[in-house]
Design a protein around this motif. Sequence first.
Motif, PDB file in Angstrom:
ATOM      1  N   GLY A  94       0.775  -1.244   0.000  1.00 26.87           N
ATOM      2  CA  GLY A  94       0.000   0.000   0.000  1.00 26.87           C
ATOM      3  C   GLY A  94       0.798   1.280   0.000  1.00 26.87           C
ATOM      4  O   GLY A  94       0.232   2.353   0.194  1.00 26.87           O
ATOM      5  N   ILE A  95       2.111   1.210  -0.211  1.00 24.10           N
ATOM      6  CA  ILE A  95       2.923   2.427  -0.266  1.00 24.10           C
ATOM      7  C   ILE A  95       3.073   2.823  -1.728  1.00 24.10           C
ATOM      8  O   ILE A  95       3.949   2.322  -2.437  1.00 24.10           O
ATOM      9  N   LYS A  96       2.187   3.695  -2.197  1.00 23.49           N
ATOM     10  CA  LYS A  96       2.199   4.170  -3.582  1.00 23.49           C
ATOM     11  C   LYS A  96       2.423   5.673  -3.533  1.00 23.49           C
ATOM     12  O   LYS A  96       1.481   6.443  -3.458  1.00 23.49           O
ATOM     13  N   GLN A  97       3.672   6.053  -3.517  1.00 22.76           N
ATOM     14  CA  GLN A  97       3.990   7.448  -3.235  1.00 22.76           C
ATOM     15  C   GLN A  97       3.600   8.392  -4.355  1.00 22.76           C
ATOM     16  O   GLN A  97       4.040   8.243  -5.487  1.00 22.76           O
ATOM     17  N   LEU A  98       2.752   9.347  -4.052  1.00 27.41           N
ATOM     18  CA  LEU A  98       2.423  10.441  -4.949  1.00 27.41           C
ATOM     19  C   LEU A  98       2.758  11.740  -4.240  1.00 27.41           C
ATOM     20  O   LEU A  98       2.483  11.881  -3.051  1.00 27.41           O
ATOM     21  N   PHE A  99       3.310  12.686  -4.973  1.00 24.20           N
ATOM     22  CA  PHE A  99       3.760  13.936  -4.361  1.00 24.20           C
ATOM     23  C   PHE A  99       2.771  15.063  -4.614  1.00 24.20           C
ATOM     24  O   PHE A  99       2.291  15.244  -5.723  1.00 24.20           O
ATOM     25  N   SER A 100       2.437  15.782  -3.565  1.00 22.67           N
ATOM     26  CA  SER A 100       1.726  17.053  -3.700  1.00 22.67           C
ATOM     27  C   SER A 100       2.530  18.095  -2.948  1.00 22.67           C
ATOM     28  O   SER A 100       3.063  17.827  -1.872  1.00 22.67           O
ATOM     29  N   SER A 101       2.583  19.288  -3.457  1.00 21.28           N
ATOM     30  CA  SER A 101       3.519  20.282  -2.965  1.00 21.28           C
ATOM     31  C   SER A 101       3.133  20.868  -1.619  1.00 21.28           C
ATOM     32  O   SER A 101       1.962  21.082  -1.313  1.00 21.28           O
ATOM     33  N   CYS A 102       4.149  21.167  -0.821  1.00 15.50           N
ATOM     34  CA  CYS A 102       3.905  21.864   0.439  1.00 15.50           C
ATOM     35  C   CYS A 102       3.368  23.263   0.176  1.00 15.50           C
ATOM     36  O   CYS A 102       2.711  23.847   1.028  1.00 15.50           O
ATOM     37  N   THR A 103       3.634  23.803  -1.024  1.00 17.16           N
ATOM     38  CA  THR A 103       3.118  25.132  -1.333  1.00 17.16           C
ATOM     39  C   THR A 103       1.597  25.110  -1.470  1.00 17.16           C
ATOM     40  O   THR A 103       0.946  26.137  -1.304  1.00 17.16           O
ATOM     41  N   GLU A 104       1.020  23.951  -1.767  1.00 21.61           N
ATOM     42  CA  GLU A 104      -0.426  23.803  -1.765  1.00 21.61           C
ATOM     43  C   GLU A 104      -0.934  23.490  -0.368  1.00 21.61           C
ATOM     44  O   GLU A 104      -2.078  23.802  -0.028  1.00 21.61           O
ATOM     45  N   ALA A 105      -0.106  22.858   0.456  1.00 18.54           N
ATOM     46  CA  ALA A 105      -0.504  22.518   1.823  1.00 18.54           C
ATOM     47  C   ALA A 105      -0.553  23.749   2.718  1.00 18.54           C
ATOM     48  O   ALA A 105      -1.316  23.794   3.685  1.00 18.54           O
ATOM     49  N   VAL A 106       0.262  24.750   2.401  1.00 21.55           N
ATOM     50  CA  VAL A 106       0.267  25.995   3.189  1.00 21.55           C
ATOM     51  C   VAL A 106      -0.864  26.893   2.687  1.00 21.55           C
ATOM     52  O   VAL A 106      -0.935  27.193   1.496  1.00 21.55           O
ATOM     53  N   PRO A 107      -1.766  27.322   3.557  1.00 28.87           N
ATOM     54  CA  PRO A 107      -2.907  28.140   3.109  1.00 28.87           C
ATOM     55  C   PRO A 107      -2.476  29.494   2.576  1.00 28.87           C
ATOM     56  O   PRO A 107      -1.417  30.025   2.941  1.00 28.87           O
ATOM     57  N   SER A 108      -3.303  30.058   1.735  1.00 24.97           N
ATOM     58  CA  SER A 108      -2.955  31.314   1.066  1.00 24.97           C
ATOM     59  C   SER A 108      -2.752  32.458   2.058  1.00 24.97           C
ATOM     60  O   SER A 108      -1.971  33.370   1.800  1.00 24.97           O
ATOM     61  N   PHE A 109      -3.447  32.412   3.207  1.00 28.61           N
ATOM     62  CA  PHE A 109      -3.335  33.551   4.138  1.00 28.61           C
ATOM     63  C   PHE A 109      -1.932  33.674   4.732  1.00 28.61           C
ATOM     64  O   PHE A 109      -1.582  34.709   5.297  1.00 28.61           O
ATOM     65  N   ALA A 110      -1.109  32.638   4.610  1.00 32.48           N
ATOM     66  CA  ALA A 110       0.281  32.738   5.074  1.00 32.48           C
ATOM     67  C   ALA A 110       1.098  33.671   4.200  1.00 32.48           C
ATOM     68  O   ALA A 110       2.177  34.108   4.594  1.00 32.48           O
ATOM     69  N   HIS A 111       0.596  33.979   2.993  1.00 35.41           N
ATOM     70  CA  HIS A 111       1.316  34.858   2.064  1.00 35.41           C
ATOM     71  C   HIS A 111       0.596  36.190   1.864  1.00 35.41           C
ATOM     72  O   HIS A 111       0.939  36.938   0.946  1.00 35.41           O
ATOM     73  N   LEU A 112      -0.398  36.474   2.698  1.00 36.91           N
ATOM     74  CA  LEU A 112      -1.094  37.752   2.577  1.00 36.91           C
ATOM     75  C   LEU A 112      -0.164  38.907   2.899  1.00 36.91           C
ATOM     76  O   LEU A 112       0.672  38.827   3.803  1.00 36.91           O
ATOM     77  N   SER A 113      -0.344  39.992   2.155  1.00 35.59           N
ATOM     78  CA  SER A 113       0.344  41.223   2.520  1.00 35.59           C
ATOM     79  C   SER A 113      -0.136  41.632   3.909  1.00 35.59           C
ATOM     80  O   SER A 113      -1.311  41.465   4.246  1.00 35.59           O
ATOM     81  N   SER A 114       0.751  42.149   4.737  1.00 37.93           N
ATOM     82  CA  SER A 114       0.415  42.430   6.138  1.00 37.93           C
ATOM     83  C   SER A 114      -0.752  43.405   6.278  1.00 37.93           C
ATOM     84  O   SER A 114      -1.475  43.374   7.267  1.00 37.93           O
ATOM     85  N   ILE A 115      -0.985  44.261   5.291  1.00 41.76           N
ATOM     86  CA  ILE A 115      -2.087  45.217   5.407  1.00 41.76           C
ATOM     87  C   ILE A 115      -3.443  44.525   5.295  1.00 41.76           C
ATOM     88  O   ILE A 115      -4.463  45.090   5.663  1.00 41.76           O
ATOM     89  N   PHE A 116      -3.454  43.257   4.803  1.00 45.18           N
ATOM     90  CA  PHE A 116      -4.697  42.510   4.705  1.00 45.18           C
ATOM     91  C   PHE A 116      -4.829  41.483   5.824  1.00 45.18           C
ATOM     92  O   PHE A 116      -5.810  40.762   5.890  1.00 45.18           O
ATOM     93  N   TYR A 117      -3.823  41.409   6.688  1.00 45.35           N
ATOM     94  CA  TYR A 117      -3.821  40.381   7.725  1.00 45.35           C
ATOM     95  C   TYR A 117      -4.361  40.979   9.019  1.00 45.35           C
ATOM     96  O   TYR A 117      -3.859  41.971   9.519  1.00 45.35           O
ATOM     97  N   LEU A 118      -5.397  40.368   9.588  1.00 42.17           N
ATOM     98  CA  LEU A 118      -6.132  40.974  10.683  1.00 42.17           C
ATOM     99  C   LEU A 118      -5.745  40.444  12.052  1.00 42.17           C
ATOM    100  O   LEU A 118      -6.241  40.915  13.061  1.00 42.17           O
ATOM    101  N   SER A 119      -4.879  39.427  12.113  1.00 42.67           N
ATOM    102  CA  SER A 119      -4.524  38.850  13.401  1.00 42.67           C
ATOM    103  C   SER A 119      -3.756  39.861  14.249  1.00 42.67           C
ATOM    104  O   SER A 119      -2.949  40.629  13.757  1.00 42.67           O
ATOM    105  N   GLY A 120      -4.003  39.812  15.564  1.00 40.66           N
ATOM    106  CA  GLY A 120      -3.292  40.703  16.463  1.00 40.66           C
ATOM    107  C   GLY A 120      -1.912  40.194  16.824  1.00 40.66           C
ATOM    108  O   GLY A 120      -1.121  40.900  17.432  1.00 40.66           O
ATOM    109  N   ASP A 121      -1.606  38.936  16.492  1.00 41.43           N
ATOM    110  CA  ASP A 121      -0.315  38.356  16.833  1.00 41.43           C
ATOM    111  C   ASP A 121       0.703  38.708  15.760  1.00 41.43           C
ATOM    112  O   ASP A 121       0.898  37.974  14.795  1.00 41.43           O
ATOM    113  N   ARG A 122       1.368  39.829  15.915  1.00 38.90           N
ATOM    114  CA  ARG A 122       2.314  40.289  14.884  1.00 38.90           C
ATOM    115  C   ARG A 122       3.639  39.534  14.963  1.00 38.90           C
ATOM    116  O   ARG A 122       4.457  39.653  14.066  1.00 38.90           O
ATOM    117  N   LYS A 123       3.855  38.753  16.023  1.00 31.03           N
ATOM    118  CA  LYS A 123       5.103  38.006  16.120  1.00 31.03           C
ATOM    119  C   LYS A 123       5.133  36.840  15.128  1.00 31.03           C
ATOM    120  O   LYS A 123       6.194  36.343  14.796  1.00 31.03           O
TER     121      LYS A 123
END
Length: 585
Positions: free
Chosen positions: A343-372
């Motif tokens: 059952g080990i049939k390795q197929l690759f999907s990119s980590c760039t798809e695994a990371v949600p788009s909001f991780a690349h938002l420009s900071s002016i569109f990011y509403l979280s208070g945790d700036r760290k």
Amino acid sequence: MRCLRNCILLRKILSSRRLEAPQKTMLRARKFQNLTNNKTPEILHLCEAQKRALDRISFDLPQIDQEYQKKYGPGLDVFFLKCNLSAIKEMIESNLRNLLKDHDTMEDRLKRWQEISPNLVDFVSHAMPGDIFIKKRYLPYCPGAPQQFRNSPLPSPAVLKNGTTMIEFGFVDLGISFDGIDSLDPNGAPVHIFGYEMEPFCVAKTTVMLEMMKDVSTSPRSIVEEWMSSLWTQATYNTFQSSANVILQRAANSSDEKGVHEKLKAILNFLGKVPKMPRKEAITFQLKGTTIGDLLTFMQCCSLSSEVDRVAATRYYLTKALYEDEETTVGSVVMCHTKEEIGIKQLFSSCTEAVPSFAHLSSIFYLSGDRKKEYRKASSSFMGRAKDYLEDKMENYMKCVHKGTLIFIPKLGTVSANNKEMIKEVKEMDPFIVSWSNIIDYIEPSSIHAIAKEISGHNTIHYVHSCNWTSRVYGTDILDINDKAKLFFYSLGLITCEQSAGIYIGIAENAPHHYRNICSIGLGRKYVDTFFRYFFHGEDVSCACFASKCPLPMPYPFSRNDATAFVVFAYKESGIKFGQDAYEF
């Protein structure tokens, strides 16, 4: 050559700035007519913004092959790059001609509807935009092509709640709990997560990952390596193999009849004994897996605006090595070894798809208070933000595991109305959250709701998404649309892509896209409500979504599918309401 000359001519026409507006519009119409065999698109009825979007069409691609060769030298990987770039260029040069030609062949219908059947022939003969293909078959998920990496993260993280139980149906890796981990109080009551997945390899891989987390000496990077990289450090290799063997030893000493499944034991036994693969051999193994025709992957690379980002993303796609430094000396046990008979049939999907788009938002569109925890600093690279996001989330995840605040139990199981034992087991847990992944693409709505209502407790919230809903709704693909409307939706999609590129760091405005994907952006938003009226027909539910009351997020080049629709719902008898986030379909 004739096609290329036509496209060059079209580019000159659309980029001309010396014509007065009325003359320019008329000239466009005449030239479009010539290029499309006298099928004149309704360009005169487009608004100025749409005409300007057509003006900005670019047939140029960044020379990624040359950029990559400057850093890594010539080789077979550069040859593959050249071939794929050539295919992408041919695609974008033919987009407008293909947009406006007739599409009624069997091949076109198969691409559009994912089936050819008498029911389909009957349906398309009288269908109107927004009609549901009711008789379309629901096919079971194909076990021959297992999804072993996640590629459809939620547009906004789920909110976990201490002291509750969560169910992850069809989970891949850590499911939606990974992105939502920051909502947990590490010192609060534990949340129990039960994951059910039909693919033994997915369950085995996550089981080892969780065992590795229990060791306080394991770094977040090691877990991310195990998850997303073809190259590991020696420490990751040692911890992985020892963890696999610990799980097997524990199972051997246990008297629990429902311990580790035999299929999982076979996989863990194999993974725990895999000899080390040297780094160079691992890279060669991955490069051999590169294929000509993987246009989506390299279109994503072309969508990045800086050469540094393009080269780094391309290198990752080719080698699958999220980490490639002096410490990574060993090939991944998970990604560089296969054994299909267990059952080990390795197929690759990119980590760039695994990371949600909001991780690349420009900071002016990011509403979280945790700036760290800003992964979106303008000075950081695209791949750097991806790694920072994965490591930061993993650090918090491991903190909760160490403190006993998060207890994840992966299980082998299939969601089905016939799986009475699983349904009973989940019902007794009184879940707060049930995540269904995209199971609604494979099971008919009546069966989904029968199971969902059976397992729902007094305050259960359900997360679902569909990747294939457009194959059930007529009018969501440009192949369904009257010729006079095609250019309208094409130009509308171009505008939306340009606007969405502006909210992300490092994304080019003129990223290459297939014409069907561009058109589906507007068509999908026009008819997505129709699909959910079908899915929720006869059910009394409250719903919410993540993107301004629309189940479809803004287009993002690294999404697996821009047409993926995300919805949260609860049955009204629970009394749950979503307030301002409510989705009234």
